[in-house]
Design a protein around this motif. Structure first.
Motif, PDB file in Angstrom:
ATOM      1  N   VAL A  41      18.625   2.852  41.045  1.00  0.00           N
ATOM      2  CA  VAL A  41      17.663   1.917  40.448  1.00  0.00           C
ATOM      3  C   VAL A  41      16.686   1.448  41.513  1.00  0.00           C
ATOM      4  CG1 VAL A  41      19.221   1.060  38.634  1.00  0.00           C
ATOM      5  CG2 VAL A  41      19.154  -0.103  40.854  1.00  0.00           C
ATOM      6  N   GLY A  42      15.532   1.047  41.058  1.00  0.00           N
ATOM      7  CA  GLY A  42      14.611   0.307  41.903  1.00  0.00           C
ATOM      8  C   GLY A  42      14.949  -1.167  41.747  1.00  0.00           C
ATOM      9  N   PHE A  43      14.663  -1.956  42.760  1.00  0.00           N
ATOM     10  CA  PHE A  43      14.959  -3.386  42.673  1.00  0.00           C
ATOM     11  C   PHE A  43      13.893  -4.179  43.407  1.00  0.00           C
ATOM     12  CE2 PHE A  43      16.609  -2.410  46.816  1.00  0.00           C
ATOM     13  CZ  PHE A  43      16.326  -3.551  47.567  1.00  0.00           C
ATOM     14  N   PHE A  44      13.856  -5.462  43.109  1.00  0.00           N
ATOM     15  CA  PHE A  44      13.018  -6.415  43.832  1.00  0.00           C
ATOM     16  C   PHE A  44      13.889  -7.624  44.145  1.00  0.00           C
ATOM     17  CE2 PHE A  44      10.108  -9.972  44.231  1.00  0.00           C
ATOM     18  CZ  PHE A  44       9.134  -9.459  45.083  1.00  0.00           C
ATOM     19  N   TRP A  45      13.948  -8.014  45.410  1.00  0.00           N
ATOM     20  CA  TRP A  45      14.722  -9.186  45.835  1.00  0.00           C
ATOM     21  C   TRP A  45      13.819 -10.405  45.778  1.00  0.00           C
ATOM     22  CZ3 TRP A  45      19.043 -11.540  46.283  1.00  0.00           C
ATOM     23  CH2 TRP A  45      19.255 -12.557  47.194  1.00  0.00           C
ATOM     24  N   THR A  46      14.198 -11.403  44.967  1.00  0.00           N
ATOM     25  CA  THR A  46      13.379 -12.610  44.819  1.00  0.00           C
ATOM     26  C   THR A  46      13.714 -13.669  45.863  1.00  0.00           C
ATOM     27  OG1 THR A  46      14.917 -13.784  43.352  1.00  0.00           O
ATOM     28  CG2 THR A  46      13.325 -12.269  42.307  1.00  0.00           C
ATOM     29  N   GLY A  47      14.785 -13.468  46.571  1.00  0.00           N
ATOM     30  CA  GLY A  47      15.296 -14.486  47.491  1.00  0.00           C
ATOM     31  C   GLY A  47      16.570 -15.110  46.968  1.00  0.00           C
ATOM     32  N   THR A  48      16.791 -14.983  45.660  1.00  0.00           N
ATOM     33  CA  THR A  48      18.031 -15.480  45.044  1.00  0.00           C
ATOM     34  C   THR A  48      18.652 -14.473  44.081  1.00  0.00           C
ATOM     35  OG1 THR A  48      16.803 -16.587  43.280  1.00  0.00           O
ATOM     36  CG2 THR A  48      17.379 -17.920  45.221  1.00  0.00           C
ATOM     37  N   GLN A  49      17.838 -13.528  43.607  1.00  0.00           N
ATOM     38  CA  GLN A  49      18.327 -12.537  42.653  1.00  0.00           C
ATOM     39  C   GLN A  49      17.726 -11.170  42.965  1.00  0.00           C
ATOM     40  OE1 GLN A  49      16.961 -14.282  38.916  1.00  0.00           O
ATOM     41  NE2 GLN A  49      19.093 -14.761  38.392  1.00  0.00           N
ATOM     42  N   PHE A  50      18.475 -10.134  42.585  1.00  0.00           N
ATOM     43  CA  PHE A  50      17.965  -8.774  42.592  1.00  0.00           C
ATOM     44  C   PHE A  50      17.491  -8.496  41.174  1.00  0.00           C
ATOM     45  CE2 PHE A  50      20.993  -8.965  46.000  1.00  0.00           C
ATOM     46  CZ  PHE A  50      20.395  -8.228  47.022  1.00  0.00           C
ATOM     47  N   VAL A  51      16.247  -8.068  41.026  1.00  0.00           N
ATOM     48  CA  VAL A  51      15.706  -7.789  39.701  1.00  0.00           C
ATOM     49  C   VAL A  51      15.505  -6.283  39.554  1.00  0.00           C
ATOM     50  CG1 VAL A  51      13.789  -8.161  38.100  1.00  0.00           C
ATOM     51  CG2 VAL A  51      14.598 -10.042  39.551  1.00  0.00           C
ATOM     52  N   VAL A  52      16.049  -5.751  38.472  1.00  0.00           N
ATOM     53  CA  VAL A  52      15.935  -4.348  38.108  1.00  0.00           C
ATOM     54  C   VAL A  52      15.229  -4.308  36.756  1.00  0.00           C
ATOM     55  CG1 VAL A  52      17.267  -2.288  37.474  1.00  0.00           C
ATOM     56  CG2 VAL A  52      18.065  -3.773  39.337  1.00  0.00           C
ATOM     57  N   ALA A  53      14.335  -3.358  36.574  1.00  0.00           N
ATOM     58  CA  ALA A  53      13.629  -3.237  35.298  1.00  0.00           C
ATOM     59  C   ALA A  53      13.858  -1.850  34.721  1.00  0.00           C
ATOM     60  CB  ALA A  53      12.139  -3.478  35.494  1.00  0.00           C
ATOM     61  N   THR A  54      13.931  -1.797  33.410  1.00  0.00           N
ATOM     62  CA  THR A  54      14.138  -0.516  32.737  1.00  0.00           C
ATOM     63  C   THR A  54      13.673  -0.634  31.292  1.00  0.00           C
ATOM     64  OG1 THR A  54      15.758   1.249  32.376  1.00  0.00           O
ATOM     65  CG2 THR A  54      16.511  -1.010  31.973  1.00  0.00           C
ATOM     66  N   ALA A  55      13.745   0.486  30.598  1.00  0.00           N
ATOM     67  CA  ALA A  55      13.420   0.488  29.171  1.00  0.00           C
ATOM     68  C   ALA A  55      14.498  -0.282  28.403  1.00  0.00           C
ATOM     69  CB  ALA A  55      13.349   1.923  28.655  1.00  0.00           C
ATOM     70  N   PRO A  56      14.122  -1.005  27.370  1.00  0.00           N
ATOM     71  CA  PRO A  56      15.118  -1.735  26.578  1.00  0.00           C
ATOM     72  C   PRO A  56      16.179  -0.833  25.954  1.00  0.00           C
ATOM     73  CG  PRO A  56      12.906  -2.491  26.035  1.00  0.00           C
ATOM     74  CD  PRO A  56      12.757  -1.280  26.915  1.00  0.00           C
ATOM     75  N   THR A  57      15.879   0.445  25.794  1.00  0.00           N
ATOM     76  CA  THR A  57      16.816   1.391  25.190  1.00  0.00           C
ATOM     77  C   THR A  57      17.735   2.064  26.211  1.00  0.00           C
ATOM     78  OG1 THR A  57      15.105   3.082  25.336  1.00  0.00           O
ATOM     79  CG2 THR A  57      15.315   1.896  23.230  1.00  0.00           C
ATOM     80  N   ALA A  58      17.593   1.744  27.503  1.00  0.00           N
ATOM     81  CA  ALA A  58      18.448   2.350  28.532  1.00  0.00           C
ATOM     82  C   ALA A  58      19.905   1.961  28.285  1.00  0.00           C
ATOM     83  CB  ALA A  58      18.017   1.890  29.916  1.00  0.00           C
ATOM     84  N   PRO A  59      20.841   2.893  28.456  1.00  0.00           N
ATOM     85  CA  PRO A  59      22.257   2.593  28.206  1.00  0.00           C
ATOM     86  C   PRO A  59      22.775   1.376  28.973  1.00  0.00           C
ATOM     87  CG  PRO A  59      21.959   4.952  28.476  1.00  0.00           C
ATOM     88  CD  PRO A  59      20.637   4.309  28.812  1.00  0.00           C
ATOM     89  N   LYS A  60      22.278   1.138  30.183  1.00  0.00           N
ATOM     90  CA  LYS A  60      22.778   0.007  30.959  1.00  0.00           C
ATOM     91  C   LYS A  60      22.426  -1.341  30.322  1.00  0.00           C
ATOM     92  CE  LYS A  60      19.196   0.636  34.456  1.00  0.00           C
ATOM     93  NZ  LYS A  60      19.056   2.066  34.294  1.00  0.00           N
ATOM     94  N   VAL A  61      21.367  -1.402  29.550  1.00  0.00           N
ATOM     95  CA  VAL A  61      20.964  -2.665  28.920  1.00  0.00           C
ATOM     96  C   VAL A  61      22.037  -3.123  27.931  1.00  0.00           C
ATOM     97  CG1 VAL A  61      19.246  -3.763  27.421  1.00  0.00           C
ATOM     98  CG2 VAL A  61      18.503  -2.263  29.294  1.00  0.00           C
ATOM     99  N   ALA A  62      22.448  -2.237  27.048  1.00  0.00           N
ATOM    100  CA  ALA A  62      23.490  -2.592  26.077  1.00  0.00           C
ATOM    101  C   ALA A  62      24.812  -2.878  26.782  1.00  0.00           C
ATOM    102  CB  ALA A  62      23.659  -1.470  25.064  1.00  0.00           C
ATOM    103  N   ALA A  63      25.158  -2.057  27.771  1.00  0.00           N
ATOM    104  CA  ALA A  63      26.430  -2.231  28.473  1.00  0.00           C
ATOM    105  C   ALA A  63      26.480  -3.563  29.216  1.00  0.00           C
ATOM    106  CB  ALA A  63      26.653  -1.074  29.440  1.00  0.00           C
ATOM    107  N   LEU A  64      25.394  -3.924  29.916  1.00  0.00           N
ATOM    108  CA  LEU A  64      25.383  -5.166  30.689  1.00  0.00           C
ATOM    109  C   LEU A  64      25.349  -6.402  29.799  1.00  0.00           C
ATOM    110  CD1 LEU A  64      22.984  -4.129  33.580  1.00  0.00           C
ATOM    111  CD2 LEU A  64      25.476  -4.420  33.675  1.00  0.00           C
ATOM    112  N   SER A  65      24.871  -6.243  28.591  1.00  0.00           N
ATOM    113  CA  SER A  65      24.879  -7.370  27.650  1.00  0.00           C
ATOM    114  C   SER A  65      26.302  -7.733  27.248  1.00  0.00           C
ATOM    115  CB  SER A  65      24.044  -7.017  26.413  1.00  0.00           C
ATOM    116  OG  SER A  65      22.700  -6.816  26.787  1.00  0.00           O
TER     117      SER A  65
END
Length: 164
Positions: A41-65
């Motif tokens: 994955v690509g990520f962006f560190w905000t200083g408090t969180q790692f943010v990852v972005a993807t399509a709403p239909t990506a399998p990880k979205v449903a799994a992480l929910s």
């Protein structure tokens, strides 16, 4: 691990260098079929969180929910002396946003020149009506620099035992 210990670990110069030098990581999570996954994955560190972005239909979205516990590994180095890694455990939260995730575009700006980043943003805006914003809040972090001897305690113990 408390918040201060996490901040101390992420604030080490080596961890900061690693966070600044790459936006690539490996995300581990449990899939909907209850088997483990590790995905780049690509990520962006905000200083408090790692943010990852993807399509709403990506399998990880449903799994992480359903199962928000994750691990994230950011590493570099081609030899044992060069090996460095930031290992993170935490909880993911998923939010569907309209258009691209801002941190996704910010990560691209960190790794591309201005013209390439502008073209990337234009393509992303054309492709995504919505994106899933996955925010990973760390609850455990460890920075390793194997060449400098900053490694897991079990390895230090093993090395000391074998050197005695």
């Amino acid at each position: 691990m408390d918040r201060q210990q996490i901040e101390d670990e992420v604030s080490t110069p080596g961890a900061q260098e690693l966070l600044a030098s790459t936006s690539a990581a490996h995300l581990a999570y449990i899939g909907e079929d209850e088997t483990p996954r590790v995905v780049p994955v690509g990520f962006f560190w905000t200083g408090t969180q790692f943010v990852v972005a993807t399509a709403p239909t990506a399998p990880k979205v449903a799994a992480l929910s359903v199962r928000p516990a994750v691990a994230l590994a950011i590493d570099t180095g081609d030899t044992p002396e060069q090996a460095r890694a930031l290992s993170v455990r935490g909880q993911a939260s998923v939010q569907i946003v309209d258009g691209p995730v801002e941190e996704y575009l910010a990560a691209a700006r960190n790794t591309m020149d201005a013209a390439a980043a502008a073209e990337f943003e234009q393509n992303v805006r054309a492709m995504y009506d919505q994106m899933a914003r996955i925010a990973i809040t760390p609850n455990w972090v460890r920075y390793y620099d194997f060449g400098a001897g900053r490694m897991p305690q079990f390895l230090k113990d093993l090395a000391e035992r074998n050197l005695s």
